[in-house]
Design a protein around this motif. Structure first.
Motif, PDB file in Angstrom:
ATOM      1  N   GLY A  22      52.574 -21.327 -31.848  1.00  0.00           N
ATOM      2  CA  GLY A  22      53.317 -22.445 -31.289  1.00  0.00           C
ATOM      3  C   GLY A  22      54.194 -23.151 -32.299  1.00  0.00           C
ATOM      4  N   GLY A  23      54.049 -22.820 -33.579  1.00  0.00           N
ATOM      5  CA  GLY A  23      54.884 -23.438 -34.599  1.00  0.00           C
ATOM      6  C   GLY A  23      56.277 -22.840 -34.627  1.00  0.00           C
ATOM      7  N   LEU A  24      57.243 -23.640 -35.011  1.00  0.00           N
ATOM      8  CA  LEU A  24      58.613 -23.172 -35.183  1.00  0.00           C
ATOM      9  C   LEU A  24      58.944 -23.183 -36.667  1.00  0.00           C
ATOM     10  CD1 LEU A  24      60.395 -25.137 -32.329  1.00  0.00           C
ATOM     11  CD2 LEU A  24      59.697 -22.753 -32.328  1.00  0.00           C
ATOM     12  N   TRP A  25      59.415 -22.054 -37.168  1.00  0.00           N
ATOM     13  CA  TRP A  25      59.702 -21.898 -38.589  1.00  0.00           C
ATOM     14  C   TRP A  25      61.087 -21.307 -38.769  1.00  0.00           C
ATOM     15  CZ3 TRP A  25      55.977 -23.005 -42.390  1.00  0.00           C
ATOM     16  CH2 TRP A  25      54.744 -23.424 -41.878  1.00  0.00           C
ATOM     17  N   ARG A  26      61.719 -21.628 -39.879  1.00  0.00           N
ATOM     18  CA  ARG A  26      63.027 -21.065 -40.219  1.00  0.00           C
ATOM     19  C   ARG A  26      62.894 -20.240 -41.485  1.00  0.00           C
ATOM     20  NH1 ARG A  26      66.933 -23.107 -37.010  1.00  0.00           N
ATOM     21  NH2 ARG A  26      66.499 -25.119 -36.086  1.00  0.00           N
ATOM     22  N   VAL A  27      63.580 -19.113 -41.505  1.00  0.00           N
ATOM     23  CA  VAL A  27      63.581 -18.261 -42.695  1.00  0.00           C
ATOM     24  C   VAL A  27      64.607 -18.830 -43.664  1.00  0.00           C
ATOM     25  CG1 VAL A  27      63.986 -15.942 -43.580  1.00  0.00           C
ATOM     26  CG2 VAL A  27      62.895 -16.244 -41.349  1.00  0.00           C
ATOM     27  N   LYS A  28      64.139 -19.270 -44.825  1.00  0.00           N
ATOM     28  CA  LYS A  28      65.018 -19.853 -45.843  1.00  0.00           C
ATOM     29  C   LYS A  28      65.598 -18.788 -46.762  1.00  0.00           C
ATOM     30  CE  LYS A  28      64.755 -24.078 -44.620  1.00  0.00           C
ATOM     31  NZ  LYS A  28      65.932 -24.735 -44.086  1.00  0.00           N
ATOM     32  N   SER A  29      64.829 -17.742 -47.032  1.00  0.00           N
ATOM     33  CA  SER A  29      65.333 -16.625 -47.844  1.00  0.00           C
ATOM     34  C   SER A  29      64.570 -15.377 -47.440  1.00  0.00           C
ATOM     35  CB  SER A  29      65.167 -16.900 -49.338  1.00  0.00           C
ATOM     36  OG  SER A  29      63.803 -16.947 -49.693  1.00  0.00           O
ATOM     37  N   ARG A  30      65.204 -14.229 -47.697  1.00  0.00           N
ATOM     38  CA  ARG A  30      64.620 -12.955 -47.301  1.00  0.00           C
ATOM     39  C   ARG A  30      65.026 -11.894 -48.307  1.00  0.00           C
ATOM     40  NH1 ARG A  30      66.638  -8.590 -45.065  1.00  0.00           N
ATOM     41  NH2 ARG A  30      65.465  -7.336 -43.612  1.00  0.00           N
ATOM     42  N   ALA A  31      64.088 -11.042 -48.681  1.00  0.00           N
ATOM     43  CA  ALA A  31      64.363  -9.920 -49.585  1.00  0.00           C
ATOM     44  C   ALA A  31      63.552  -8.723 -49.116  1.00  0.00           C
ATOM     45  CB  ALA A  31      63.991 -10.284 -51.017  1.00  0.00           C
ATOM     46  N   GLN A  32      64.123  -7.534 -49.276  1.00  0.00           N
ATOM     47  CA  GLN A  32      63.411  -6.319 -48.878  1.00  0.00           C
ATOM     48  C   GLN A  32      63.341  -5.385 -50.066  1.00  0.00           C
ATOM     49  OE1 GLN A  32      64.760  -4.532 -45.270  1.00  0.00           O
ATOM     50  NE2 GLN A  32      63.507  -2.726 -45.499  1.00  0.00           N
ATOM     51  N   SER A  33      62.149  -4.867 -50.310  1.00  0.00           N
ATOM     52  CA  SER A  33      61.951  -3.939 -51.422  1.00  0.00           C
ATOM     53  C   SER A  33      62.223  -2.514 -50.954  1.00  0.00           C
ATOM     54  CB  SER A  33      60.521  -4.051 -51.957  1.00  0.00           C
ATOM     55  OG  SER A  33      59.617  -3.546 -50.995  1.00  0.00           O
ATOM     56  N   SER A  93      60.136  -0.242 -50.828  1.00  0.00           N
ATOM     57  CA  SER A  93      58.983   0.196 -50.041  1.00  0.00           C
ATOM     58  C   SER A  93      58.980  -0.435 -48.641  1.00  0.00           C
ATOM     59  CB  SER A  93      57.682  -0.144 -50.766  1.00  0.00           C
ATOM     60  OG  SER A  93      57.567  -1.550 -50.901  1.00  0.00           O
ATOM     61  N   LYS A  94      60.087  -1.073 -48.269  1.00  0.00           N
ATOM     62  CA  LYS A  94      60.269  -1.684 -46.955  1.00  0.00           C
ATOM     63  C   LYS A  94      59.329  -2.849 -46.693  1.00  0.00           C
ATOM     64  CE  LYS A  94      62.527   2.215 -44.973  1.00  0.00           C
ATOM     65  NZ  LYS A  94      62.916   2.920 -43.806  1.00  0.00           N
ATOM     66  N   ILE A  95      58.951  -3.543 -47.759  1.00  0.00           N
ATOM     67  CA  ILE A  95      58.185  -4.773 -47.622  1.00  0.00           C
ATOM     68  C   ILE A  95      59.194  -5.915 -47.631  1.00  0.00           C
ATOM     69  CG2 ILE A  95      56.435  -6.278 -48.640  1.00  0.00           C
ATOM     70  CD1 ILE A  95      55.405  -3.552 -47.518  1.00  0.00           C
ATOM     71  N   ILE A  96      59.118  -6.740 -46.616  1.00  0.00           N
ATOM     72  CA  ILE A  96      60.039  -7.865 -46.493  1.00  0.00           C
ATOM     73  C   ILE A  96      59.326  -9.128 -46.959  1.00  0.00           C
ATOM     74  CG2 ILE A  96      61.414  -9.238 -44.889  1.00  0.00           C
ATOM     75  CD1 ILE A  96      61.437  -6.688 -43.079  1.00  0.00           C
ATOM     76  N   THR A  97      59.918  -9.810 -47.923  1.00  0.00           N
ATOM     77  CA  THR A  97      59.370 -11.072 -48.417  1.00  0.00           C
ATOM     78  C   THR A  97      60.258 -12.189 -47.898  1.00  0.00           C
ATOM     79  OG1 THR A  97      58.520  -9.995 -50.395  1.00  0.00           O
ATOM     80  CG2 THR A  97      58.740 -12.386 -50.465  1.00  0.00           C
ATOM     81  N   MET A  98      59.632 -13.163 -47.251  1.00  0.00           N
ATOM     82  CA  MET A  98      60.379 -14.282 -46.684  1.00  0.00           C
ATOM     83  C   MET A  98      59.769 -15.602 -47.139  1.00  0.00           C
ATOM     84  SD  MET A  98      60.962 -12.992 -42.769  1.00  0.00           S
ATOM     85  CE  MET A  98      59.276 -12.462 -42.484  1.00  0.00           C
ATOM     86  N   LYS A 146      55.428 -18.591 -48.367  1.00  0.00           N
ATOM     87  CA  LYS A 146      55.889 -17.240 -48.666  1.00  0.00           C
ATOM     88  C   LYS A 146      55.031 -16.233 -47.914  1.00  0.00           C
ATOM     89  CE  LYS A 146      56.397 -13.961 -52.436  1.00  0.00           C
ATOM     90  NZ  LYS A 146      56.145 -13.700 -53.845  1.00  0.00           N
ATOM     91  N   VAL A 147      55.692 -15.285 -47.239  1.00  0.00           N
ATOM     92  CA  VAL A 147      54.983 -14.216 -46.555  1.00  0.00           C
ATOM     93  C   VAL A 147      55.583 -12.879 -46.960  1.00  0.00           C
ATOM     94  CG1 VAL A 147      54.269 -15.591 -44.564  1.00  0.00           C
ATOM     95  CG2 VAL A 147      56.439 -14.379 -44.495  1.00  0.00           C
ATOM     96  N   SER A 148      54.744 -11.862 -47.035  1.00  0.00           N
ATOM     97  CA  SER A 148      55.167 -10.490 -47.302  1.00  0.00           C
ATOM     98  C   SER A 148      54.752  -9.649 -46.113  1.00  0.00           C
ATOM     99  CB  SER A 148      54.521  -9.956 -48.576  1.00  0.00           C
ATOM    100  OG  SER A 148      54.962 -10.705 -49.689  1.00  0.00           O
ATOM    101  N   VAL A 149      55.717  -9.017 -45.477  1.00  0.00           N
ATOM    102  CA  VAL A 149      55.497  -8.339 -44.209  1.00  0.00           C
ATOM    103  C   VAL A 149      56.031  -6.920 -44.281  1.00  0.00           C
ATOM    104  CG1 VAL A 149      56.013  -8.439 -41.741  1.00  0.00           C
ATOM    105  CG2 VAL A 149      55.832 -10.546 -43.043  1.00  0.00           C
ATOM    106  N   ARG A 150      55.290  -5.983 -43.733  1.00  0.00           N
ATOM    107  CA  ARG A 150      55.809  -4.621 -43.588  1.00  0.00           C
ATOM    108  C   ARG A 150      56.924  -4.654 -42.555  1.00  0.00           C
ATOM    109  NH1 ARG A 150      52.493  -0.247 -45.400  1.00  0.00           N
ATOM    110  NH2 ARG A 150      53.763   0.995 -43.996  1.00  0.00           N
TER     111      ARG A 150
END
Length: 115
Positions: free
Chosen positions: A6-17, A19-24, A38-42
């Motif tokens: 139910g939370g609303l969040w905005r992505v402030k920055s994004r990087a992809q390695s 190995s296709k891991i996305i850090t936001m 900070k989250v790291s997502v496949r």
């Protein structure tokens, strides 16, 4: 991580390695002291294929996907170009008109009401 349903969040920055891991870095829409998380997502989380990957390979990373649905209550104060409103006003007998008004006025350009 403090990310709740139910939370609303905005992505402030994004990087992809490679190995296709996305850090936001995410920031909440509501003001909680401007905390950034900070989250790291496949990348598979966003393609619908995450269930095909063994748990051992998924475990080190966060898992979530985009939220596309909000309650009318949660949407108050927000507006979007296109809104699909599922009319569940029957559940709010005492405030049906207010519930419908709030849901309908979230749409800036196009509104589809599903009855």
């Amino acid at each position: 991580k403090g990310l709740f349903n139910g939370g609303l969040w905005r992505v402030k920055s994004r990087a992809q390695s490679k190995s296709k891991i996305i850090t936001m870095r995410l920031s909440p829409d509501e003001d909680f002291g401007h905390r950034v998380t900070k989250v790291s997502v496949r990348g598979d989380c966003f393609g619908g294929a995450i269930e095909t990957i063994p748990w051992e390979q998924r475990k080190p990373y966060d898992e979530f996907d985009y939220g596309y649905v909000l309650t009318v209550h949660k949407s108050q104060g927000s507006q979007w170009d296109d809104v699909v409103l599922f009319d569940e006003s029957f559940a709010f007998q005492d405030s049906r008109a207010r519930w419908l008004y709030t849901g309908i006025t979230r749409a800036a350009k196009r509104l589809s009401v599903v009855v």
